[in-house]
Design a protein around this motif. Sequence first.
Motif, PDB file in Angstrom:
ATOM      1  N   GLY A  11      -1.439 -16.035 -14.495  1.00 23.33           N
ATOM      2  CA  GLY A  11      -0.887 -16.649 -15.689  1.00 23.33           C
ATOM      3  C   GLY A  11       0.619 -16.849 -15.680  1.00 23.33           C
ATOM      4  O   GLY A  11       1.167 -17.401 -16.621  1.00 23.33           O
ATOM      5  N   GLU A  12       1.322 -16.389 -14.637  1.00 28.08           N
ATOM      6  CA  GLU A  12       2.779 -16.511 -14.626  1.00 28.08           C
ATOM      7  C   GLU A  12       3.294 -17.414 -13.526  1.00 28.08           C
ATOM      8  O   GLU A  12       4.485 -17.715 -13.492  1.00 28.08           O
ATOM      9  N   ASN A  13       2.433 -17.806 -12.582  1.00 30.68           N
ATOM     10  CA  ASN A  13       2.844 -18.693 -11.494  1.00 30.68           C
ATOM     11  C   ASN A  13       4.104 -18.182 -10.798  1.00 30.68           C
ATOM     12  O   ASN A  13       5.014 -18.951 -10.502  1.00 30.68           O
ATOM     13  N   LYS A  14       4.169 -16.867 -10.583  1.00 33.71           N
ATOM     14  CA  LYS A  14       5.321 -16.258  -9.926  1.00 33.71           C
ATOM     15  C   LYS A  14       4.835 -15.344  -8.814  1.00 33.71           C
ATOM     16  O   LYS A  14       3.978 -14.497  -9.035  1.00 33.71           O
ATOM     17  N   VAL A  15       5.410 -15.523  -7.619  1.00 39.11           N
ATOM     18  CA  VAL A  15       5.092 -14.654  -6.489  1.00 39.11           C
ATOM     19  C   VAL A  15       5.989 -13.427  -6.580  1.00 39.11           C
ATOM     20  O   VAL A  15       7.213 -13.544  -6.617  1.00 39.11           O
ATOM     21  N   ILE A  16       5.353 -12.250  -6.628  1.00 41.95           N
ATOM     22  CA  ILE A  16       6.115 -11.008  -6.764  1.00 41.95           C
ATOM     23  C   ILE A  16       6.152 -10.210  -5.463  1.00 41.95           C
ATOM     24  O   ILE A  16       6.812  -9.170  -5.398  1.00 41.95           O
ATOM     25  N   GLY A  17       5.441 -10.691  -4.440  1.00 42.59           N
ATOM     26  CA  GLY A  17       5.438 -10.006  -3.151  1.00 42.59           C
ATOM     27  C   GLY A  17       4.471 -10.686  -2.207  1.00 42.59           C
ATOM     28  O   GLY A  17       3.878 -11.714  -2.535  1.00 42.59           O
ATOM     29  N   GLU A  53       4.574   5.432   2.069  1.00 44.27           N
ATOM     30  CA  GLU A  53       3.685   6.517   2.487  1.00 44.27           C
ATOM     31  C   GLU A  53       2.677   6.844   1.387  1.00 44.27           C
ATOM     32  O   GLU A  53       1.477   6.988   1.657  1.00 44.27           O
ATOM     33  N   LYS A  54       3.134   6.937   0.152  1.00 47.25           N
ATOM     34  CA  LYS A  54       2.239   7.221  -0.974  1.00 47.25           C
ATOM     35  C   LYS A  54       1.186   6.128  -1.130  1.00 47.25           C
ATOM     36  O   LYS A  54       0.015   6.419  -1.388  1.00 47.25           O
ATOM     37  N   LEU A  55       1.604   4.874  -0.981  1.00 53.16           N
ATOM     38  CA  LEU A  55       0.660   3.756  -1.074  1.00 53.16           C
ATOM     39  C   LEU A  55      -0.425   3.879  -0.015  1.00 53.16           C
ATOM     40  O   LEU A  55      -1.616   3.752  -0.302  1.00 53.16           O
ATOM     41  N   LEU A  56      -0.011   4.144   1.223  1.00 52.67           N
ATOM     42  CA  LEU A  56      -0.981   4.233   2.318  1.00 52.67           C
ATOM     43  C   LEU A  56      -1.949   5.401   2.110  1.00 52.67           C
ATOM     44  O   LEU A  56      -3.155   5.245   2.305  1.00 52.67           O
ATOM     45  N   PHE A  57      -1.436   6.552   1.702  1.00 57.10           N
ATOM     46  CA  PHE A  57      -2.322   7.677   1.422  1.00 57.10           C
ATOM     47  C   PHE A  57      -3.315   7.321   0.310  1.00 57.10           C
ATOM     48  O   PHE A  57      -4.505   7.627   0.408  1.00 57.10           O
ATOM     49  N   SER A  58      -2.843   6.639  -0.733  1.00 54.56           N
ATOM     50  CA  SER A  58      -3.736   6.299  -1.852  1.00 54.56           C
ATOM     51  C   SER A  58      -4.817   5.305  -1.425  1.00 54.56           C
ATOM     52  O   SER A  58      -5.875   5.252  -2.039  1.00 54.56           O
ATOM     53  N   ALA A  59      -4.533   4.533  -0.370  1.00 51.12           N
ATOM     54  CA  ALA A  59      -5.513   3.555   0.128  1.00 51.12           C
ATOM     55  C   ALA A  59      -6.443   4.157   1.172  1.00 51.12           C
ATOM     56  O   ALA A  59      -7.315   3.462   1.703  1.00 51.12           O
ATOM     57  N   GLY A  60      -6.272   5.446   1.482  1.00 49.95           N
ATOM     58  CA  GLY A  60      -7.176   6.117   2.405  1.00 49.95           C
ATOM     59  C   GLY A  60      -6.682   6.236   3.836  1.00 49.95           C
ATOM     60  O   GLY A  60      -7.398   6.758   4.697  1.00 49.95           O
ATOM     61  N   PHE A  61      -5.468   5.769   4.118  1.00 47.98           N
ATOM     62  CA  PHE A  61      -4.920   5.876   5.467  1.00 47.98           C
ATOM     63  C   PHE A  61      -4.617   7.333   5.811  1.00 47.98           C
ATOM     64  O   PHE A  61      -4.329   8.140   4.930  1.00 47.98           O
ATOM     65  N   ASP A 110      -7.751  -7.890 -11.083  1.00 50.32           N
ATOM     66  CA  ASP A 110      -7.600  -8.011 -12.534  1.00 50.32           C
ATOM     67  C   ASP A 110      -6.308  -8.720 -12.917  1.00 50.32           C
ATOM     68  O   ASP A 110      -6.296  -9.562 -13.812  1.00 50.32           O
ATOM     69  N   ARG A 111      -5.208  -8.383 -12.233  1.00 51.04           N
ATOM     70  CA  ARG A 111      -3.899  -8.917 -12.625  1.00 51.04           C
ATOM     71  C   ARG A 111      -3.297  -9.913 -11.640  1.00 51.04           C
ATOM     72  O   ARG A 111      -2.275 -10.527 -11.930  1.00 51.04           O
ATOM     73  N   LEU A 112      -3.929 -10.067 -10.465  1.00 52.54           N
ATOM     74  CA  LEU A 112      -3.289 -10.802  -9.383  1.00 52.54           C
ATOM     75  C   LEU A 112      -4.175 -11.880  -8.773  1.00 52.54           C
ATOM     76  O   LEU A 112      -5.396 -11.748  -8.745  1.00 52.54           O
ATOM     77  N   ILE A 113      -3.518 -12.915  -8.263  1.00 56.21           N
ATOM     78  CA  ILE A 113      -4.151 -13.902  -7.390  1.00 56.21           C
ATOM     79  C   ILE A 113      -3.472 -13.767  -6.037  1.00 56.21           C
ATOM     80  O   ILE A 113      -2.234 -13.804  -5.946  1.00 56.21           O
ATOM     81  N   LEU A 114      -4.268 -13.576  -5.007  1.00 55.82           N
ATOM     82  CA  LEU A 114      -3.752 -13.472  -3.643  1.00 55.82           C
ATOM     83  C   LEU A 114      -4.125 -14.774  -2.951  1.00 55.82           C
ATOM     84  O   LEU A 114      -5.298 -15.090  -2.801  1.00 55.82           O
ATOM     85  N   PRO A 116      11.446  -5.667  -6.462  1.00 56.20           N
ATOM     86  CA  PRO A 116      11.663  -4.375  -7.129  1.00 56.20           C
ATOM     87  C   PRO A 116      11.465  -4.394  -8.642  1.00 56.20           C
ATOM     88  O   PRO A 116      11.230  -3.336  -9.231  1.00 56.20           O
ATOM     89  N   GLU A 117      11.517  -5.569  -9.265  1.00 55.76           N
ATOM     90  CA  GLU A 117      11.217  -5.639 -10.707  1.00 55.76           C
ATOM     91  C   GLU A 117       9.798  -5.159 -11.000  1.00 55.76           C
ATOM     92  O   GLU A 117       9.488  -4.808 -12.139  1.00 55.76           O
ATOM     93  N   TYR A 118       8.930  -5.158  -9.971  1.00 54.25           N
ATOM     94  CA  TYR A 118       7.517  -4.844 -10.156  1.00 54.25           C
ATOM     95  C   TYR A 118       7.114  -3.543  -9.466  1.00 54.25           C
ATOM     96  O   TYR A 118       5.925  -3.240  -9.383  1.00 54.25           O
ATOM     97  N   TRP A 119       8.094  -2.783  -9.001  1.00 52.61           N
ATOM     98  CA  TRP A 119       7.800  -1.489  -8.373  1.00 52.61           C
ATOM     99  C   TRP A 119       7.276  -0.510  -9.426  1.00 52.61           C
ATOM    100  O   TRP A 119       7.560  -0.624 -10.615  1.00 52.61           O
ATOM    101  N   GLN A 120       6.509   0.449  -8.955  1.00 53.35           N
ATOM    102  CA  GLN A 120       5.990   1.546  -9.782  1.00 53.35           C
ATOM    103  C   GLN A 120       5.052   1.074 -10.898  1.00 53.35           C
ATOM    104  O   GLN A 120       4.942   1.718 -11.930  1.00 53.35           O
ATOM    105  N   LYS A 121       4.348  -0.056 -10.661  1.00 53.95           N
ATOM    106  CA  LYS A 121       3.394  -0.566 -11.644  1.00 53.95           C
ATOM    107  C   LYS A 121       2.020  -0.768 -11.018  1.00 53.95           C
ATOM    108  O   LYS A 121       1.168  -1.428 -11.597  1.00 53.95           O
TER     109      LYS A 121
END
Length: 178
Positions: free
Chosen positions: A73-79, A141-149, A9-13, A101-106
Amino acid sequence: MDFPILETDRLILRQLTRNDAKDLFEYFSLDIVMEYYDLATFTELEEAEKLIDTFNNDFENNKGFRWAIELKGENKVIGTCGYHNWFHEHFKAEIGYELNPEYWQKAYMKEAVQPILSFGFEKMNLHRIEAFIDPANISSEKLLFSAGFQKEGTMRDFFFEKGKFVDATIFGLLKDRK
């Protein structure tokens, strides 16, 4: 094979290019980002260019994929996020990621990881996806748990990074158990 482009929805990879070096340097030059990364904090833009070259060489040599995480829409790589240590004969690869880190916790990384995991299982024919993190990296760790790891254990003094031995907690996600 062309480098796969994935969208959320928000990202292009997409594949990283040398034009992304400034965006990567912006956060790879921060100690807070590099605290749990196996590289020293960047001091020169050329280090970001070399890292991009490394990621792209891994793709060209069928050793992995590393996607730029770009805000639509921003042409900026955030990670970045992707696979390395791809063992074709064992149907497994290791996932890695980092975020400005400007985009952490979102929930950007959570959003990016989902299509990358699907790509790993469906297109790379992986049976197992692994992640090795510093036991103190609670956000990862929280990210991995949320992804099912599943947390599978902690290996003592598993890596030698930045002049010292560090533990690694291993997480695993299996294709038939995601």
